[in-house]
Write a protein that holds these residues in place. Structure first.
Motif, short mmCIF file in Angstrom:
data_model
loop_
_atom_site.label_atom_id
_atom_site.label_comp_id
_atom_site.label_asym_id
_atom_site.label_seq_id
_atom_site.Cartn_x
_atom_site.Cartn_y
_atom_site.Cartn_z
N SER A 105 32.87 43.66 46.81
CA SER A 105 34.12 44.40 46.86
C SER A 105 35.16 43.64 46.02
N PRO A 106 35.64 44.23 44.93
CA PRO A 106 36.58 43.52 44.07
C PRO A 106 37.90 43.26 44.78
N ARG A 107 38.39 42.03 44.71
CA ARG A 107 39.65 41.68 45.38
C ARG A 107 40.67 41.24 44.34
N GLU A 108 41.80 41.92 44.34
CA GLU A 108 42.86 41.61 43.39
C GLU A 108 43.26 40.14 43.48
N GLY A 109 43.48 39.52 42.34
CA GLY A 109 43.94 38.12 42.33
C GLY A 109 42.79 37.13 42.18
N THR A 110 41.57 37.55 42.47
CA THR A 110 40.43 36.63 42.33
C THR A 110 39.95 36.64 40.87
#
Ligand code: SAH
Ligand code: SF4
Ligand code: F3S
Length: 433
Positions: free
Chosen positions: A331-336
């Motif tokens: 699951s893509p997580r913003e900021g990573t």
């Protein structure tokens, strides 16, 4: 006295934090409400690790708006990782939210609640390099199992993971205060203690490392089972394995997230170990701790994952034969860092690969459990079974659930020897001998 109601999402560290929050609020004249309807302050202790975790919480915020309509003076607060990740944007999106408090600002909750009561938003989202709540004794109901956060934050920066951003830098509590807490739990009759940290292997209180801590905790009361989670495969030391072997009450069980069986993907994830290194640790652990068992976390469909990478993951699962696994779709997580990579494994492929991973794990869990038929295992009696008060349920030190008929002279909290007669992928069935 005002009433507080907290709902907890996410990992065990959040459960432990909820107990810290309850302790802080009880010191400030709050009592605990049984449900959201009787509460003056409703808090959701939230998780951001995957998008579906956050979606579930948004759904719950939607429900709670109707509770606020019935009782307009009630305050709704978002605390924990989602509060930290989204900060005051949450109140802008959602007018019903009165409080936003990140994991390092719980001491300010009484003040922030007072501010919200006056109609302002109570917002505290600073991360700290030093806060460990070391002096706060968490509020715990009586019971058998307790968890203790021994460190906070994470410095590993796996490229997929939001935790270093929501929980900040690593810092450890002191060994002395942790041991004191364990002594209190022993007096209260607790029988299982789980030491928690995102990467317990980097525990250090300027004097003692995690192996020292585990050893000291185990020696407080040898009728208490000691567990810990999570070990990062890069840092798991031989010293730690020896401490596990030397103390009978430390469970022979290691949660060792592998994430992927492909070295190329592990590198892209910044996991900092190779599969060879991982297999070496497992071998060493098996030598030092006879009968040790493993569980893991696996992510399927990380950016650029090919069919070959996926097969490598199935391969490592077959080699290690984990007792159990937590298995997730990427699951893509913003900021990573990984967020900047293209999320290029399509949904259908991610789902199919995850299904293959889950099916394989189920087959392995079931086969491993079948092997125990006819064997005798030690079980801590934890409760009545979900189905009947004529059955008890408990766990082995390798964390397997066992169900067996009640016997009069045996009560919850006892250790018993159980002869296994049947097994499924999730449960063992047997009788007290
Ligand atoms: N500190 C622990 C656990 C962190 S979160 C560790 O390092 O193992 C628990 C699990 O969630 C991770 O092990 C990983 O498998 C999964 N996870 C974390 N971020 C994810 C993401 N963006 N997508 C899918 N799964 C994720
Ligand atoms: Fe996330 Fe990696 Fe830290 Fe675990 S070790 S919390 S997966 S960054
Ligand atoms: Fe979730 Fe935060 Fe734990 S993101 S997994 S609650 S550390």
């Amino acid at each position: 006295m005002k009433k507080i109601y907290i709902e907890t999402y996410g990992c065990q560290m959040n459960l432990a934090d909820t107990e810290v929050v309850l302790s802080i609020l009880k010191e400030n004249d709050f009592t605990i409400a049984q449900n959201e309807h009787e509460a003056d302050v409703i808090l959701l202790n939230t998780c951001s690790v995957r998008d579906n975790a956050e979606q579930r919480i948004y759904g719950r915020i939607g429900n709670l708006k109707t509770v606020k309509r019935e009782k307009p003076a009630a305050l709704l607060g978002i605390i924990g990782c989602m509060a930290e990740r989204l900060k005051d944007n949450l109140t802008e999106q959602n007018k019903a939210i009165d409080l936003i408090v990140g994991p390092d600002e719980y001491r300010r909750l009484p003040e922030l609640i007072a501010r919200a009561e006056k109609g302002n938003k109570g917002i505290g989202v600073q991360l700290s390099r030093t806060e460990t709540y070391d002096d706060i004794v968490p509020y715990r109901e009586d019971g058998l199992s307790a968890w203790i956060s021994v460190m906070r934050g994470c410095d590993k920066f796996c490229t997929f993971c939001v935790v270093p951003f929501t929980r900040g830098r690593e810092r450890s509590r002191s060994l002395i205060s942790i041991v004191e807490e364990v002594k209190e739990l022993s007096k209260r009759g607790f029988k299982e203690i789980t030491l928690l940290g995102q990467n317990v292997n980097s525990y250090h209180d300027n004097e003692y490392d995690f192996a020292d801590l585990l050893s000291a905790v185990a020696k407080v009361d040898n009728t208490i089972r000691i567990r810990y989670t999570t070990s990062h495969p890069q840092d798991l030391s031989e010293k730690l394995l020896n401490v596990m072997a030397e103390n009978a009450n430390i469970c022979n069980y290691i949660h060792l997230p592998v994430q992927s069986g492909s070295n190329r993907i592990l590198e892209l994830m910044n996991r900092t170990y190779t599969i060879d290194h991982y297999l070496n640790i497992v071998e060493k652990a098996k030598q030092i701790i006879p009968g040790v068992s493993f569980s893991t976390d696996i992510i399927s469909g990380f950016p650029t994952e090919t069919e070959e990478d996926h097969l490598a993951t199935l391969e490592i699962m077959k080699k290690i034969r984990y007792d159990s696994a937590f298995m997730f779709k990427y699951s893509p997580r913003e900021g990573t860092k990984a967020y900047k990579m293209k999320d290029d494994v399509d949904e259908a492929t991610k789902s199919r690969r995850l299904t293959e991973i889950i099916d394989l794990q189920q087959k392995i869990s079931s086969e491993e459990n079948q092997k125990l038929i006819g064997k005798v295992v030690e079980v801590l009696v934890e409760n009545y079974s979900r189905k009947s008060v004529r059955e008890y349920s408990g766990r082995t030190d390798t964390n397997k659930t066992v169900v067996f008929p009640v016997k009069e002279h045996i009560s919850i909290g006892n250790y018993v020897q159980i002869k296994i007669s049947k097994a499924t992928s999730s449960t063992l069935i047997g009788e007290i001998i």
